[in-house]
Design a protein around this motif. Structure first.
Motif, PDB file in Angstrom:
ATOM      1  N   MET A  33      12.358  41.142   6.139  1.00  0.00           N
ATOM      2  CA  MET A  33      12.457  42.514   6.855  1.00  0.00           C
ATOM      3  C   MET A  33      11.604  42.878   7.820  1.00  0.00           C
ATOM      4  N   LEU A  34      10.330  42.165   7.893  1.00  0.00           N
ATOM      5  CA  LEU A  34       9.068  42.276   8.550  1.00  0.00           C
ATOM      6  C   LEU A  34       9.028  41.391   9.853  1.00  0.00           C
ATOM      7  N   GLY A  35      10.356  40.423   9.663  1.00  0.00           N
ATOM      8  CA  GLY A  35       9.976  39.434  10.763  1.00  0.00           C
ATOM      9  C   GLY A  35       9.881  38.136  10.224  1.00  0.00           C
ATOM     10  N   TYR A  36       9.491  37.161  10.771  1.00  0.00           N
ATOM     11  CA  TYR A  36       9.215  35.850  10.408  1.00  0.00           C
ATOM     12  C   TYR A  36       7.916  35.568   9.619  1.00  0.00           C
ATOM     13  N   MET A  37       7.817  34.946   8.301  1.00  0.00           N
ATOM     14  CA  MET A  37       6.715  34.729   7.672  1.00  0.00           C
ATOM     15  C   MET A  37       6.591  33.372   7.378  1.00  0.00           C
ATOM     16  N   THR A  38       5.370  32.838   7.599  1.00  0.00           N
ATOM     17  CA  THR A  38       4.876  31.539   7.368  1.00  0.00           C
ATOM     18  C   THR A  38       3.982  31.255   6.234  1.00  0.00           C
ATOM     19  N   SER A  39       4.537  30.515   5.280  1.00  0.00           N
ATOM     20  CA  SER A  39       3.776  30.181   3.995  1.00  0.00           C
ATOM     21  C   SER A  39       3.438  28.641   3.905  1.00  0.00           C
ATOM     22  N   VAL A  40       2.467  28.142   3.215  1.00  0.00           N
ATOM     23  CA  VAL A  40       2.304  26.970   2.833  1.00  0.00           C
ATOM     24  C   VAL A  40       2.622  26.636   1.615  1.00  0.00           C
ATOM     25  N   VAL A  41       3.344  25.721   1.239  1.00  0.00           N
ATOM     26  CA  VAL A  41       4.076  25.190  -0.082  1.00  0.00           C
ATOM     27  C   VAL A  41       3.646  23.467  -0.324  1.00  0.00           C
ATOM     28  N   THR A  42       3.751  23.289  -1.453  1.00  0.00           N
ATOM     29  CA  THR A  42       3.532  21.849  -1.820  1.00  0.00           C
ATOM     30  C   THR A  42       4.735  21.255  -1.203  1.00  0.00           C
ATOM     31  N   CYS A  43       4.447  20.050  -0.559  1.00  0.00           N
ATOM     32  CA  CYS A  43       5.352  18.919   0.028  1.00  0.00           C
ATOM     33  C   CYS A  43       6.337  18.660  -1.290  1.00  0.00           C
ATOM     34  N   ASN A  44       7.666  18.593  -1.047  1.00  0.00           N
ATOM     35  CA  ASN A  44       8.636  18.314  -2.065  1.00  0.00           C
ATOM     36  C   ASN A  44       8.883  16.774  -1.811  1.00  0.00           C
ATOM     37  N   ALA A  45       8.458  16.221  -0.859  1.00  0.00           N
ATOM     38  CA  ALA A  45       8.876  14.693  -0.653  1.00  0.00           C
ATOM     39  C   ALA A  45       7.847  13.711  -1.469  1.00  0.00           C
ATOM     40  N   CYS A  46       6.439  14.134  -1.277  1.00  0.00           N
ATOM     41  CA  CYS A  46       5.410  13.289  -1.815  1.00  0.00           C
ATOM     42  C   CYS A  46       4.733  14.251  -3.206  1.00  0.00           C
ATOM     43  N   ARG A  47       5.498  15.366  -3.361  1.00  0.00           N
ATOM     44  CA  ARG A  47       4.767  16.095  -4.621  1.00  0.00           C
ATOM     45  C   ARG A  47       3.241  16.535  -4.515  1.00  0.00           C
ATOM     46  N   GLY A  48       3.141  16.871  -3.233  1.00  0.00           N
ATOM     47  CA  GLY A  48       1.723  17.127  -3.058  1.00  0.00           C
ATOM     48  C   GLY A  48       0.534  16.216  -2.954  1.00  0.00           C
ATOM     49  N   GLU A  49       0.832  14.842  -2.998  1.00  0.00           N
ATOM     50  CA  GLU A  49      -0.029  13.787  -3.094  1.00  0.00           C
ATOM     51  C   GLU A  49      -0.427  13.162  -1.724  1.00  0.00           C
ATOM     52  N   GLY A  50       0.597  13.536  -0.774  1.00  0.00           N
ATOM     53  CA  GLY A  50       0.233  12.932   0.429  1.00  0.00           C
ATOM     54  C   GLY A  50       0.513  11.517   0.971  1.00  0.00           C
ATOM     55  N   LYS A  51       0.929  10.885  -0.436  1.00  0.00           N
ATOM     56  CA  LYS A  51       1.307   9.422  -0.132  1.00  0.00           C
ATOM     57  C   LYS A  51       2.465   8.972  -0.968  1.00  0.00           C
ATOM     58  N   ILE A  52       3.201   8.136  -0.509  1.00  0.00           N
ATOM     59  CA  ILE A  52       4.456   7.726  -1.105  1.00  0.00           C
ATOM     60  C   ILE A  52       4.547   6.129  -1.328  1.00  0.00           C
ATOM     61  N   PHE A 106       0.853  -1.345   0.018  1.00  0.00           N
ATOM     62  CA  PHE A 106       0.072  -0.083  -0.004  1.00  0.00           C
ATOM     63  C   PHE A 106       0.794   1.381  -0.054  1.00  0.00           C
ATOM     64  N   ALA A 107       0.301   2.445  -0.636  1.00  0.00           N
ATOM     65  CA  ALA A 107       1.063   3.722  -0.447  1.00  0.00           C
ATOM     66  C   ALA A 107       0.883   3.940   1.029  1.00  0.00           C
ATOM     67  N   ASP A 108       2.000   4.497   1.441  1.00  0.00           N
ATOM     68  CA  ASP A 108       2.033   5.276   2.879  1.00  0.00           C
ATOM     69  C   ASP A 108       1.891   6.586   2.817  1.00  0.00           C
ATOM     70  N   ASN A 109       1.497   7.119   3.920  1.00  0.00           N
ATOM     71  CA  ASN A 109       1.392   8.576   4.264  1.00  0.00           C
ATOM     72  C   ASN A 109       2.893   9.032   4.200  1.00  0.00           C
ATOM     73  N   CYS A 110       2.917  10.225   3.735  1.00  0.00           N
ATOM     74  CA  CYS A 110       4.080  10.931   3.814  1.00  0.00           C
ATOM     75  C   CYS A 110       4.455  11.387   4.961  1.00  0.00           C
ATOM     76  N   THR A 111       5.555  10.964   5.517  1.00  0.00           N
ATOM     77  CA  THR A 111       6.092  11.350   6.817  1.00  0.00           C
ATOM     78  C   THR A 111       6.590  12.748   6.901  1.00  0.00           C
ATOM     79  N   LYS A 112       6.783  13.439   5.966  1.00  0.00           N
ATOM     80  CA  LYS A 112       7.177  14.569   6.068  1.00  0.00           C
ATOM     81  C   LYS A 112       6.141  15.796   6.114  1.00  0.00           C
ATOM     82  N   CYS A 113       5.103  15.454   5.421  1.00  0.00           N
ATOM     83  CA  CYS A 113       3.809  16.280   5.669  1.00  0.00           C
ATOM     84  C   CYS A 113       2.506  15.551   6.328  1.00  0.00           C
ATOM     85  N   GLY A 114       2.794  14.505   6.745  1.00  0.00           N
ATOM     86  CA  GLY A 114       1.750  13.675   7.534  1.00  0.00           C
ATOM     87  C   GLY A 114       0.549  13.308   6.556  1.00  0.00           C
ATOM     88  N   GLY A 115       0.830  13.308   5.230  1.00  0.00           N
ATOM     89  CA  GLY A 115      -0.336  13.032   4.376  1.00  0.00           C
ATOM     90  C   GLY A 115      -1.276  14.064   3.721  1.00  0.00           C
TER      91      GLY A 115
END
Length: 378
Positions: free
Chosen positions: A181-200, A161-170
């Motif tokens: 310059m304005l401080g720490y900024m948090t953004s959401v990006v596609t997981c590069n481990a599973c390429r956004g699929e959530g499964k490996i 079976f395909a497992d949940n990506c451990t990096k993004c938790g699926g």
């Protein structure tokens, strides 16, 4: 398709709206009814599907042309365009350029890369003139993707079976913290481990190499409706390429090419035929046989004195309407008087006798006609 709203009305645009106007109207309505903006609101979700269905047709030049010609009936083959059957994954995969990006709602977050809709396919099918008029069932073969039989579309080796990506938790996405310059900024990006699929997939299927689908020749039975014309299309919903990761299949569009007939021609829903008659039949009248496209013959009383090129309409003997097979066009007959090109002396003598018997009134009709024409220019 009774009760389905007009697509232009659904998007609140005019029938002559430009592509940009249609896209702008859709963005506005999609943002208003998007599931992320209306969590748990079933009515908003249905409205979102409705406007997405309308945009799916009106944003495609070929589909829009079909819709403008015959309305919802253009997509009525095997369930129609599929507004009621479209799920959210299909909408997001089909119109990703409209929704994609965090700026759509002015907030962070991306949808996990999920099932992807398969591509639409197109093919041409030659049919006989009679098949176009009376309808037929034809078998076609297409080379397309279908679900991998070994892994049943999962992409994983049978027994695994395909497992949940451990990096993004699926989730298919991960948060990235950057110092600016304005401080720490948090953004959401596609997981590069599973390429956004959530499964490996650790052990990919050897038959499809992890794709979940394979190419194959597929045979389909196609119902060609009565009255279809040259260049029109038959749409088979869900008979295109299979989607990826369990996504819905695309559609198959069959462009019909109708072979010409040796005797009949077609104009809209009317059939045309030229029937040769002799001079004697034209002058004295006769009962003649009129061939029908289905192979039968009908009798027609030719009036005495029928002139060359005379046209007669036989009502409801033409082509059935593709929209309503109970409505028919006409069979339009044109009578062509045949003139003998070779005559023996006896025949010539008889014709001269006939001409003399008709008198000066008959022989001078051509002179009188020219005199009449000249009077218009004096």
């Amino acid at each position: 398709m009774a009760g389905k709203r007009d697509f232009y009305e659904t998007l609140n645009v005019s029938k002559g709206a430009s592509d940009d106007e249609i896209k702008k109207a859709y963005r506005k309505l999609a943002k208003q009814y998007h599931p992320d903006a209306n969590p748990g609101n079933d009515a908003a979700e249905e409205k979102f599907k409705e406007v997405s269905e309308a945009y799916g047709v009106l944003s495609d030049s070929d589909k829009r042309r079909q819709y403008d010609a015959v309305g919802h009936a253009a997509f009525n083959q095997q369930g129609g365009y599929g507004g009621g059957s479209m799920d959210l994954n299909e909408i997001f995969s089909r119109f990703g350029d409209i929704f994609g990006g965090a700026d759509f709602f002015g907030m962070g977050g991306k949808r996990k890369a999920g099932p992807k809709r398969g591509s639409d396919l197109q093919m041409r099918l030659n049919i006989k003139f009679e098949e176009a008029v009376f309808g037929t069932m034809r078998e076609v073969t297409i080379n397309t993707y279908e679900t991998c039989l070994s892994c049943k579309g999962s992409g994983a080796k049978p027994g695994t079976f395909a497992d949940n990506c451990t990096k993004c938790g699926g989730s298919g996405s991960e948060r990235v913290v950057q110092q600016t310059m304005l401080g720490y900024m948090t953004s959401v990006v596609t997981c590069n481990a599973c390429r956004g699929e959530g499964k490996i997939i650790k052990d990919p299927c050897t038959s499809c190499r992890g794709a979940g689908r394979t190419r194959a020749n597929v045979k389909l039975n196609v119902n060609i409706p009565k009255g279809i014309d040259n260049g029109q299309q038959v749409r088979l919903q869900g008979k295109g390429e299979f989607g990826e990761k369990g996504g819905p299949a695309g559609d198959l569009y069959i462009i019909v090419q109708v072979n010409p007939h040796k005797v009949f021609t077609r104009e809209g829903n009317n059939l045309h035929i030229d029937i040769p008659i002799t001079f004697v039949q034209a002058a004295m009248g006769d009962e003649i046989s009129v061939p029908m496209l289905d192979g039968s013959v009908e009798k027609h009383n030719l009036k005495a004195g029928t002139q060359p090129g005379t046209v007669v309409n036989l009502r409801n003997k033409g082509v059935p309407s593709v929209r309503n097979s109970r409505n028919f066009g006409d069979l339009i007959i044109r009578f062509i008087v045949t003139v003998p090109t070779v005559m023996n002396e006896r025949q010539k003598e008889l014709l001269m006798t006939f001409s003399d018997a008709m008198g000066d009134d008959y022989k001078n009709h051509k002179k009188r006609w020219f005199d009449k024409v000249k009077s218009y220019f004096m």
